[in-house]
Design an enzyme around this catalytic site. Structure first.
Site, PDB file in Angstrom:
ATOM      1  N   ASP A  88       0.821  -1.203   0.000  1.00  0.00           N
ATOM      2  CA  ASP A  88       0.000   0.000   0.000  1.00  0.00           C
ATOM      3  C   ASP A  88       0.858   1.259   0.000  1.00  0.00           C
ATOM      4  OD1 ASP A  88      -2.556  -1.377   0.179  1.00  0.00           O
ATOM      5  OD2 ASP A  88      -1.934  -1.917   2.201  1.00  0.00           O
ATOM      6  N   LYS A  98       1.273  -2.621   4.554  1.00  0.00           N
ATOM      7  CA  LYS A  98       0.465  -3.610   3.866  1.00  0.00           C
ATOM      8  C   LYS A  98      -0.763  -3.908   4.715  1.00  0.00           C
ATOM      9  CE  LYS A  98       2.491  -7.206   2.107  1.00  0.00           C
ATOM     10  NZ  LYS A  98       1.651  -7.093   0.901  1.00  0.00           N
ATOM     11  N   GLU A 107       0.079 -12.557   4.892  1.00  0.00           N
ATOM     12  CA  GLU A 107       1.110 -11.937   4.060  1.00  0.00           C
ATOM     13  C   GLU A 107       2.437 -11.880   4.810  1.00  0.00           C
ATOM     14  OE1 GLU A 107      -1.417  -8.905   1.171  1.00  0.00           O
ATOM     15  OE2 GLU A 107      -0.607  -8.164   3.066  1.00  0.00           O
TER      16      GLU A 107
END
Length: 249
Positions: A88, A98, A107
């Protein structure tokens, strides 16, 4: 396809072509609009049946299946040769935010299990400091019964605003992660020391993990507005190196 979309595809293809080891046995595949092209490129490889792909959530699992790749579980394959994912926001030290897509803990699990983490994104994710352009806040995955307590503690730590992420039109109530947890988005403004903030957040009882990824990214490929690809590189030693090489091709 727009010029930006074409650049994202070019960045993803280049990331795969330049970094995927020819003898890789386990490959992590993340989520996001740019990672769609990563999975597409990996699915075009003639040796794709030689390795297992590990997902970071539901979307990436579907990408793996849709591109004819072999799907595996991290419980069976905890040692990952390389992982590709999106972000992001990225700063020049290769720190990341993120979790905007709610695939946070998995993730980070895949990233931490990988020998190399390669990020692909578009130019809008570049920042001098985390929090400069990503104003939604740092995603924080929390155990549901602890969310009120954690919100109060985040505000005491200096968070300007903390939101329990909602499902929106598609769901009444909060977003539920793939691990059945809640997500808080905590706006700390400009983040001068992402690693320090991450460690403080992790100390809070009820916090599963944060969307601050520090010291684990080797290289970032950006699709530029011009249709070109920019690469940021750094050494991954505890925290990312301050020496970053930018290359435009």
């Amino acid at each position: 396809m727009s010029q930006v979309e074409a650049a994202k595809k070019l960045a993803a293809y280049r990331a795969v072509d330049e970094n995927l080891p020819p003898n890789a046995k386990v490959v992590g595949i993340g989520s996001g609009s740019t990672v769609v092209y990563v999975a597409e490129r990996i699915g075009q490889l003639p040796n794709k049946d030689d390795f297992i792909c590990i997902s970071t959530g539901f979307q990436s699992k579907q990408l793996i299946i849709a591109n004819g790749l072999r799907l595996g579980q991290i419980e069976q394959h905890p040692d990952i040769d390389i992982a590709f994912d999106g972000a992001d926001e990225v700063d020049p030290q290769l720190n990341l935010i993120k979790g905007g897509g709610a695939c946070l803990f998995q993730e980070k699990l895949v990233a931490s299990a990988s020998k190399k983490l390669i990020i692909v994104a578009d130019f809008r994710k570049q920042s001098k400091h985390l929090g400069e352009h990503w104003h939604q806040g740092v995603p924080i995955e929390v155990v549901p019964i602890a969310f009120t307590k954690v919100i109060n503690e985040l505000k005491k730590m200096g968070a300007k605003n903390v939101d329990l992420r909602q499902g929106g039109k598609a769901k009444a109530g909060p977003v539920i992660t793939d691990n059945n947890n809640f997500l808080l988005d905590a706006d700390f403004g400009i983040i001068e020391n992402p690693r320090e903030l991450h460690l403080k957040l992790k100390e809070l009882v009820g916090v599963v993990d944060t969307g601050l990824f520090t010291g684990i990214t080797e290289k970032v490929y950006f699709g530029e507005e011009t249709g070109e690809v920019t690469t940021w590189k750094g050494e991954v030693i505890g925290t990312a190196s301050e020496e970053v090489i930018e290359e435009s091709k």
